[in-house]
Write a protein that holds these residues in place. Structure first.
Motif, PDB file in Angstrom:
ATOM      1  N   THR A  97       0.830  -1.208   0.000  1.00 18.45           N
ATOM      2  CA  THR A  97       0.000   0.000   0.000  1.00 18.45           C
ATOM      3  C   THR A  97       0.864   1.257   0.000  1.00 18.45           C
ATOM      4  O   THR A  97       0.548   2.241  -0.684  1.00 18.45           O
ATOM      5  CB  THR A  97      -0.911   0.010   1.239  1.00 18.45           C
ATOM      6  N   GLN A 100       3.202   1.028  -3.545  1.00 16.44           N
ATOM      7  CA  GLN A 100       2.431   0.872  -4.784  1.00 16.44           C
ATOM      8  C   GLN A 100       3.292   0.357  -5.946  1.00 16.44           C
ATOM      9  O   GLN A 100       3.427   1.021  -6.984  1.00 16.44           O
ATOM     10  CB  GLN A 100       1.815   2.219  -5.162  1.00 16.44           C
ATOM     11  N   GLY A 102       2.795  -1.789  -8.252  1.00  6.76           N
ATOM     12  CA  GLY A 102       2.108  -2.051  -9.516  1.00  6.76           C
ATOM     13  C   GLY A 102       1.339  -0.877 -10.064  1.00  6.76           C
ATOM     14  O   GLY A 102       0.737  -0.971 -11.145  1.00  6.76           O
ATOM     15  N   ALA A 103       1.354   0.250  -9.369  1.00  7.19           N
ATOM     16  CA  ALA A 103       0.588   1.413  -9.807  1.00  7.19           C
ATOM     17  C   ALA A 103       1.206   2.028 -11.056  1.00  7.19           C
ATOM     18  O   ALA A 103       2.426   2.130 -11.170  1.00  7.19           O
ATOM     19  CB  ALA A 103       0.519   2.446  -8.687  1.00  7.19           C
ATOM     20  N   LEU A 310      -1.632  -7.745  -3.515  1.00 10.65           N
ATOM     21  CA  LEU A 310      -1.839  -6.311  -3.658  1.00 10.65           C
ATOM     22  C   LEU A 310      -1.192  -5.803  -4.944  1.00 10.65           C
ATOM     23  O   LEU A 310      -1.745  -4.933  -5.629  1.00 10.65           O
ATOM     24  CB  LEU A 310      -1.259  -5.580  -2.445  1.00 10.65           C
ATOM     25  N   PHE A 311      -0.039  -6.328  -5.291  1.00 12.63           N
ATOM     26  CA  PHE A 311       0.632  -5.976  -6.537  1.00 12.63           C
ATOM     27  C   PHE A 311      -0.254  -6.321  -7.728  1.00 12.63           C
ATOM     28  O   PHE A 311      -0.410  -5.520  -8.666  1.00 12.63           O
ATOM     29  CB  PHE A 311       1.968  -6.724  -6.615  1.00 12.63           C
ATOM     30  N   GLN A 314      -3.098  -3.925  -8.090  1.00  6.83           N
ATOM     31  CA  GLN A 314      -2.660  -2.618  -8.591  1.00  6.83           C
ATOM     32  C   GLN A 314      -2.411  -2.639 -10.094  1.00  6.83           C
ATOM     33  O   GLN A 314      -2.837  -1.721 -10.807  1.00  6.83           O
ATOM     34  CB  GLN A 314      -1.399  -2.172  -7.847  1.00  6.83           C
ATOM     35  N   GLY A 317      -5.791  -2.908 -11.857  1.00  3.22           N
ATOM     36  CA  GLY A 317      -6.807  -1.921 -11.505  1.00  3.22           C
ATOM     37  C   GLY A 317      -7.969  -2.473 -10.701  1.00  3.22           C
ATOM     38  O   GLY A 317      -9.099  -2.002 -10.845  1.00  3.22           O
ATOM     39  N   GLU A 319      -9.970  -2.676  -7.382  1.00  2.00           N
ATOM     40  CA  GLU A 319     -10.127  -1.928  -6.139  1.00  2.00           C
ATOM     41  C   GLU A 319     -10.383  -2.891  -4.983  1.00  2.00           C
ATOM     42  O   GLU A 319     -11.309  -3.701  -5.027  1.00  2.00           O
ATOM     43  CB  GLU A 319     -11.285  -0.933  -6.259  1.00  2.00           C
ATOM     44  N   THR A 363      -1.377 -12.407 -12.698  1.00  5.03           N
ATOM     45  CA  THR A 363      -0.341 -11.795 -11.854  1.00  5.03           C
ATOM     46  C   THR A 363       0.847 -12.730 -11.704  1.00  5.03           C
ATOM     47  O   THR A 363       2.003 -12.286 -11.592  1.00  5.03           O
ATOM     48  CB  THR A 363      -0.913 -11.468 -10.464  1.00  5.03           C
TER      49      THR A 363
END
Length: 411
Positions: A97, A100, A102-103, A310-311, A314, A317, A319, A363
Motif C-alpha cells: 500500500t 504501490q 504495480g501502480a 496487492l501488486f 494494482q 486496476g 479496487e 499476476t
C-alpha cells in the motif's frame, strides 16, 4: 539431458528468466505466441492447490500427536505462529500500500478474460461460507476457506480419535509426502513456464513491467529484513531474554542452508542441531516446535502472499477495500500454513489468495520469473521464525539451557 537435471533448479530458473527477458525484448508482441507454455505451467500449479492444502493441513495438525500437547508448549507455539503470521501478512499489505509497486503500469494490452469475483460480499457471508455444506463440492470448486476449515477439523478429529486415528494419520502423512513429490515434478516445469511468461510480459509491456517486478523483489527482501530485524529480535530480547547476537551466531548454519536450498523441510535437521547444540533449547521443545513450524509456520510466505496479491490488484486496476484486506490476511496466513516446506509452493498458494478477492491469476506471470530469488529470503525468514519461537517457548517453559547458548564472543 543429464546436464539439465544435474544443474540445480534455481540456476535453470534464473537462466530462463534472463533468456526470456532477452527473447521478449527482441521479439516484442510476437512473444505472445509462446504464452501457452506459461498457461500450461499455471494450470499445473492450480491443479496442486486443493490436494496439497488438504493433505498438508491435516498432516500438520495430526503431527501434534496429542491434544494435550497444545498446552504449555504447543499452545504457546501455535499462538506465536499465528501472531507472527498475521504481523507478516499485514506488513506485506502495508509495504504494498505504501510503495504501490504495480501502480501506473499499463496492462491494457493484456487480455485477462473474465476477472474472478470475490466469494464474499459481507462479513456474514464470509463466516457462513467457512462451513462447507459439501466438502466434495468445496474441493471441486477450489473454495479456499471452507477447505481449510474442513482440513483442520479432520486433523483435530484424528487427534481426538487417538490410537484409532493413527492409521488415518498415516494415510495423510503419506498423502502429504506424495503431494510434495508431485509438486517437485511440477516445479521442474518452472524454467519453461518462467521463460514463456517473462518473454510474454516483456514483449507485451516492455521494460516498465520489469521495473515493477524489481520493486516487488526489493519489497519482499525489505519485508523479510523487517520481520527478522524488528519482530524476531524483539521476541528474543524481551520475551526469551537471550543475547540476540549469540542467537544468530548459533543459528548461522541453518540460515545459510535455508537461503541456499529455499526449503524449510530440507533445513530442519540443521535447524534442530543448531537449536539444541548452540542455543540450548531442550530436545522436547525443539523437536516439537521446530518440526511443527517447518510444516505450518511460513511468515515469509505469508508476507509475500499479501504483497503479491496487492501488486496484482494494482497492475490490473482491481479496487480492494478493508474487508478484502481482512480476507487476504486470513487466506494468506492459513494458506502459508498449508504450504509445503519445499521450493516453489508460494506460487501455488498465490492462486488461492488471489482467487479469494478477485485478483487475476495472470499476476503469476509477473512474479514467477523472480519467485526463486524471493523464495530464498522468504525461507530464511521462515526458519528464523521457527528458531525464534522455539527459543521463546523454551524460555517460557524452563526448557532453555542458557549455559549452552553460544557466547557473543565466540567465533
Amino acid at each position: 539431458m543429464r546436464f539439465w537435471f544435474a544443474t540445480p533448479l534455481w540456476q535453470r530458473v534464473i537462466a530462463a528468466l534472463v533468456l526470456g527477458i532477452l527473447v521478449g525484448y527482441l521479439w516484442g508482441p510476437g512473444a505472445e505466441s509462446i504464452k501457452w507454455i506459461g498457461d500450461l505451467f499455471i494450470a499445473a500449479i492450480k491443479m496442486l492447490v486443493v490436494p496439497l492444502i488438504f493433505f498438508s493441513l491435516v498432516s500438520g495438525v495430526a503431527a501434534i500427536g496429542d491434544l494435550r500437547k497444545l498446552g504449555a508448549v504447543g499452545g504457546r507455539a501455535v499462538l506465536l505462529f499465528v501472531i507472527t503470521g498475521q504481523i507478516a501478512v499485514w506488513l506485506g499489505l502495508g509495504l504494498g500500500t505504501l510503495f504501490q509497486p504495480g501502480a501506473g503500469l499499463d496492462t491494457s494490452a493484456i487480455d485477462v478474460g473474465e476477472v474472478p469475483q470475490s466469494n464474499f460480499t459481507g462479513w456474514t457471508d464470509m463466516i457462513v461460507a467457512t462451513v462447507p455444506a459439501s466438502p466434495v463440492q468445496v474441493m471441486a470448486d477450489g473454495a479456499v476457506l471452507p477447505l481449510i476449515v474442513f482440513s483442520l477439523l479432520i486433523g483435530i478429529g484424528i487427534l481426538m480419535a487417538k490410537d484409532e486415528g493413527t492409521p488415518v494419520a498415516r494415510v495423510f502423512d503419506s498423502g502429504s509426502v506424495v503431494m510434495q513429490k508431485v509438486t517437485a515434478i511440477v516445479m521442474e516445469l518452472t524454467p519453461f513456464g518462467v521463460f514463456a511468461l517473462i518473454a510474454w510480459v516483456t514483449g507485451t509491456l516492455g521494460i516498465p513491467a520489469l521495473l515493477a517486478l524489481g520493486q516487488v523483489v526489493a519489497l519482499n527482501y525489505l519485508g523479510c529484513f523487517l520481520m527478522i530485524g524488528l519482530v524476531y529480535v524483539a521476541m528474543l530480547k524481551f520475551m526469551a531474554r537471550v543475547p540476540v547476537v549469540a542467537f544468530f551466531r548459533g543459528m548461522v548454519d541453518a540460515l545459510v542452508v535455508s537461503f541456499s536450498t529455499a526449503s524449510s523441510s530440507a533445513t530442519l535437521p540443521v535447524t534442530l542441531r543448531c537449536l539444541e547444540r548452540n542455543v540450548g533449547v531442550g530436545r522436547s521443545v525443539s523437536s516439537f516446535t521446530a518440526s511443527l513450524g517447518a510444516t505450518i509456520n511460513m511468515d515469509g510466505t505469508a508476507m509475500y502472499l499479501g504483497l503479491a496479491t496487492l501488486f496484482g490488484a494494482q497492475i490490473f486496476g482491481i479496487e480492494l477495500g478493508f474487508s478484502d484486506y481482512i480476507i487476504i490476511a486470513v487466506t494468506a496466513t492459513l494458506g502459508s500454513i498449508g504450504a509445503a516446506g519445499i521450493p516453489g509452493t508460494g506460487l501455488i498458494m498465490m492462486t488461492l489468495v488471489m482467487g479469494s478477492v478477485g485478483v487475476p491469476l495472470e499476476t503469476i506471470a509477473f512474479v514467477a520469473g523472480a519467485d526463486r530469488i524471493m523464495d530464498m529470503m522468504r525461507t530464511t525468514t521462515n526458519v528464523t521464525s521457527d528458531a525464534t519461537i522455539a527459543t521463546t517457548v523454551a524460555a517460557m517453559t524452563g526448557a532453555l539451557d542458557r549455559d549452552e547458548l553460544v557466547s557473543a564472543d565466540d567465533v
